[in-house]
Design a protein around this motif. Sequence first.
Motif, mmCIF file in Angstrom:
data_model
loop_
_atom_site.group_PDB
_atom_site.id
_atom_site.type_symbol
_atom_site.label_atom_id
_atom_site.label_comp_id
_atom_site.label_asym_id
_atom_site.label_seq_id
_atom_site.Cartn_x
_atom_site.Cartn_y
_atom_site.Cartn_z
ATOM 1 N N ARG A 278 0.972 -1.530 0.616
ATOM 2 C CA ARG A 278 -0.136 0.098 -0.352
ATOM 3 C C ARG A 278 0.598 0.970 0.386
ATOM 4 N N LEU A 279 2.381 1.142 0.869
ATOM 5 C CA LEU A 279 2.953 2.230 0.390
ATOM 6 C C LEU A 279 3.120 2.735 -0.035
ATOM 7 N N LEU A 280 3.668 1.719 -1.298
ATOM 8 C CA LEU A 280 4.577 1.847 -2.319
ATOM 9 C C LEU A 280 3.784 2.282 -3.924
ATOM 10 N N GLN A 281 2.484 1.651 -3.702
ATOM 11 C CA GLN A 281 1.127 1.775 -4.157
ATOM 12 C C GLN A 281 1.174 3.189 -4.487
ATOM 13 N N ARG A 282 1.192 4.204 -3.221
ATOM 14 C CA ARG A 282 1.040 5.446 -2.944
ATOM 15 C C ARG A 282 2.286 5.982 -3.242
ATOM 16 N N GLY A 283 3.683 5.512 -3.621
ATOM 17 C CA GLY A 283 4.607 6.502 -3.765
ATOM 18 C C GLY A 283 5.272 7.028 -2.368
ATOM 19 N N THR A 284 4.798 5.902 -1.581
ATOM 20 C CA THR A 284 5.623 7.086 -0.067
ATOM 21 C C THR A 284 6.271 6.172 0.460
ATOM 22 N N MET A 285 7.854 6.435 0.648
ATOM 23 C CA MET A 285 9.155 6.012 1.458
ATOM 24 C C MET A 285 8.745 5.060 2.030
ATOM 25 N N VAL A 286 8.702 3.711 2.345
ATOM 26 C CA VAL A 286 9.072 2.030 3.198
ATOM 27 C C VAL A 286 9.671 2.674 4.325
ATOM 28 N N GLU A 287 9.215 3.844 5.018
ATOM 29 C CA GLU A 287 10.130 3.609 6.539
ATOM 30 C C GLU A 287 9.874 2.505 7.322
ATOM 31 N N GLN A 288 10.525 2.363 8.350
ATOM 32 C CA GLN A 288 10.304 1.176 9.433
ATOM 33 C C GLN A 288 8.512 2.243 10.537
#
Length: 222
Positions: free
Chosen positions: A152-162
Amino acid sequence: MIIAIDGPAASGKSSTGALVARHFGLVHVDSGALYRAITWVALTFGLDDATGIIAAAESLPITLERHDGDLVVRSAGQPIDEAIRDAAVTAHVSAVSALPAIRDWANRLLRDGARREGGAVVDGRDIGTVVFPEAALKVFLTATPAARAKRRLLQRGTMVEQAELWRETALLAERDHRDSTRAVAPLRPADDAIVLDTTALDLASQVARIIDLARDRGLSAP
């Protein structure tokens, strides 16, 4: 011919369903978009009772119309994709979609749309259990909350931070609990559904698996 693809949020239902539908020349229906649309109606008009929400949705009207191989949600014939993905809609869609009268209304639109098109690939949370219990193929997609949160984060274009991954994982786990414990049409696999864990699968692999399952049931591409 109905192919039902159910599963929790961010399990890849819509992306998978759209590609499976293209392969077999069927329309794709994302039932979640319909529930988002009626939630958007509720928020727009400040309504919290099912009767009022449905009346407002029908007066606009909210409809399912064919577009590029999908049955998509329209308001008075106009696209509302961006509006129904709003954060406020996301926060309230579980509560609105749990109302029995809302589900009955949405189910009627879904059945009418699929019947009008002569079949469909429909994804959601109760497609195989409630909406189309007679579906030729029922698949229940699942994956760990952490894997779904990352997607979901990747789909939003958000950096996957912990920290963000933990937050999104917790939100999805909470949504899973709400959907699976609601009194009306809870999230669960149909008794005859095939459960497919996509935690370690990419999109192409899960699409290929479902295509093979459909072929086993006699469905072939045009």
